[in-house]
Scaffold this motif. Sequence first.
Motif, PDB file in Angstrom:
ATOM      1  N   CYS A 406       7.433 -14.027 -43.719  1.00 51.16           N
ATOM      2  CA  CYS A 406       8.708 -13.420 -43.654  1.00 51.16           C
ATOM      3  C   CYS A 406       8.786 -12.180 -44.633  1.00 51.16           C
ATOM      4  CB  CYS A 406       9.917 -14.307 -44.328  1.00 51.16           C
ATOM      5  SG  CYS A 406      10.079 -15.752 -42.985  1.00 51.16           S
ATOM      6  N   GLU A 410       8.949  -8.567 -43.029  1.00 51.80           N
ATOM      7  CA  GLU A 410      10.124  -7.645 -43.177  1.00 51.80           C
ATOM      8  C   GLU A 410       9.604  -6.190 -43.716  1.00 51.80           C
ATOM      9  OE1 GLU A 410      14.088  -6.440 -43.299  1.00 51.80           O
ATOM     10  OE2 GLU A 410      13.159  -8.266 -42.474  1.00 51.80           O
ATOM     11  N   ASN A 504      13.887 -12.841 -34.058  1.00 52.42           N
ATOM     12  CA  ASN A 504      15.127 -12.708 -33.974  1.00 52.42           C
ATOM     13  C   ASN A 504      15.548 -10.946 -33.667  1.00 52.42           C
ATOM     14  OD1 ASN A 504      18.097 -12.553 -33.441  1.00 52.42           O
ATOM     15  ND2 ASN A 504      18.350 -14.533 -34.827  1.00 52.42           N
ATOM     16  N   LYS A 508      22.661  -8.702 -36.506  1.00 52.42           N
ATOM     17  CA  LYS A 508      23.086  -9.211 -37.612  1.00 52.42           C
ATOM     18  C   LYS A 508      22.712 -10.730 -37.869  1.00 52.42           C
ATOM     19  CE  LYS A 508      27.791  -7.782 -36.078  1.00 52.42           C
ATOM     20  NZ  LYS A 508      29.158  -8.098 -35.686  1.00 52.42           N
ATOM     21  N   LYS A 509      21.382 -10.957 -37.651  1.00 50.43           N
ATOM     22  CA  LYS A 509      20.656 -11.877 -37.722  1.00 50.43           C
ATOM     23  C   LYS A 509      20.432 -12.159 -39.482  1.00 50.43           C
ATOM     24  CE  LYS A 509      16.236  -9.566 -37.822  1.00 50.43           C
ATOM     25  NZ  LYS A 509      14.811  -9.064 -36.900  1.00 50.43           N
ATOM     26  N   GLU A 510      20.257 -13.309 -39.706  1.00 49.02           N
ATOM     27  CA  GLU A 510      20.393 -13.772 -41.187  1.00 49.02           C
ATOM     28  C   GLU A 510      18.808 -14.276 -41.363  1.00 49.02           C
ATOM     29  OE1 GLU A 510      21.800 -17.264 -44.333  1.00 49.02           O
ATOM     30  OE2 GLU A 510      23.068 -16.495 -42.860  1.00 49.02           O
ATOM     31  N   THR A 511      17.864 -13.214 -41.914  1.00 48.85           N
ATOM     32  CA  THR A 511      16.444 -13.732 -42.024  1.00 48.85           C
ATOM     33  C   THR A 511      16.265 -14.512 -43.203  1.00 48.85           C
ATOM     34  OG1 THR A 511      16.107 -11.834 -43.446  1.00 48.85           O
ATOM     35  CG2 THR A 511      15.944 -11.321 -41.124  1.00 48.85           C
ATOM     36  N   GLY A 512      15.086 -15.180 -43.122  1.00 49.80           N
ATOM     37  CA  GLY A 512      14.637 -15.971 -44.319  1.00 49.80           C
ATOM     38  C   GLY A 512      14.412 -17.147 -43.676  1.00 49.80           C
ATOM     39  N   HIS A 514      15.088 -21.503 -44.429  1.00 52.60           N
ATOM     40  CA  HIS A 514      15.839 -22.698 -44.675  1.00 52.60           C
ATOM     41  C   HIS A 514      15.332 -24.120 -44.068  1.00 52.60           C
ATOM     42  CE1 HIS A 514      17.561 -21.353 -40.753  1.00 52.60           C
ATOM     43  NE2 HIS A 514      18.102 -22.708 -40.804  1.00 52.60           N
TER      44      HIS A 514
END
Length: 528
Positions: A406, A410, A504, A508-512, A514
């Motif tokens: 990731c 990025e 994605n 407005k995606k939330e990368t990372g 979890h």
Amino acid sequence: MAATKVFNVNGRCKPEKHYMVDLSSRLKEIKKMVDDEEYFVINRARQFGKTTILNALADYLRNDYLVVNLDFQTVSSLSFINEQAFVSVFAEELLNSVGTFPEGIEEQLLAFVEGTARFSSLSALFRVIKAWCGKLEQGVVLIIDEVDSASNNQVFLDFLSQLRAYYLKRPAVSTFHSVILAGVYDIKNLKQKIHPGEASRYNSPWNIAADFAVDMSFSAEDIATMLRQYEMDWATGMDVEWVSQRLYEYTSGYPFLVSRLCQIMAQGVTETSTEQERKLAWSEEAFQNAVHEIMGKSNTLFEDMTKKLADYPKLKEMIFNTLFRGTKYSYEPDNALIRIGEMFGFLKGREGRLCVSNRIFEMKLYNLFLSEEETEVTVFTAPDAEKNQFVRGGHLQMNLVLQKFCEYFEEIYADADDRFIEDNGRRIFLIFLRPIINGTGNYYIEARTRNLKRTDVIIDYKGMQHVLEMKIWHGQEYNRRGEEQLLEYMDYYHLDKGYMLSFNFNKKKETGIHTIQMGNKILVEAVV
């Protein structure tokens, strides 16, 4: 306890020297074709057991037929320069193979060899063959191995024409009872062999040949017959059915690949091995080590694959699209390109779709294509430089693999357009993964889920498996279904932890990365 037999991957297998699958059912099927006086071609890929089955067949038929078993590989290219040269060499091969002839026949064949015959043409040769077959009570079965050695010569085409002409005149004219030709190239594809770029052109007089439908690949049950022979000699305590199934899963019964994997694992068993060492030699970890070894070393089969892909760029493109873009080609056996891929053993049809013929080939092709691109993809150098951080206590740290990917993605591809990422994202991850597991682990793609939207990667590292789903983001509902599918795969592989990687394109995606707890399972999800 020591045995004299070994697993063989070089040339003909002999039952007194080598561990072999039981060929009796195949020999019975082929003999039925011979009994029916059929002419046919056994065309199979390199190192697929053709020579072994032909020699076994020759022995199997000798009680009922006079068998002429020839190998064109031993015949020099000069023998096909013109009719006279070919007739001389073919007559000599007959004399060496048969030994005893009816009165007058041997003298005529010798005249061809010595160059004293009045006419040294194919027509003259076949008149002698007609006279010879007419004097015998037994039918004559002609077997010619490695016909590829001759198939780009006009004189060989003329030879086939003579065989065809006499075949059509039966039973009024005596000739060979049955003719069996063997090689990689189907006789119908002679022009393709000469000019790979002209895949639609054919030039063969061999339209009399019956279809050869005998399955020469090994089933899991076939493999088990070979392993039971080995187990009787070495008593390793292996689970024969499990090992046989594992071998089949990776090779789809390709004879060379089966025997080579067995050969590698058998190296772990010697006369001085303890009971525990014998059993470990045929364990899951040993199997994965064998897969890694066969993938990590060049061999004639893989070298031939690389050459054929270079010779047939459209075939290479088709395989690339299948593997990386999820292109679903319909299986059409009359498509010239598909037929070539099948002929070389690279492709096969399954449930109406085209796919790579076995998992080992698929892994090799992935590695080959990725290797060609590594110099063009920046992300490749990063994990290689920090390789050691991804393995702790001998275990692959998949959480860290995803986390670092990731970060790298990025940093390098944040400004890449959506189309580039959709076409190349999964390929970039595999290039990222390769140096991390290279030297110890393997990976393969679950064929049932390979498409434009999702791909499941199975990563084997020191006998431990990790399931990773890579997918293009198509909303929460699609993501939920993906999670459920991943849970099913985790159950199948008896795993408590699985992984997802989503590409994605939502601004407005939330990368990372979890973690999600689903019942007694843990899903680690990464979004880029």
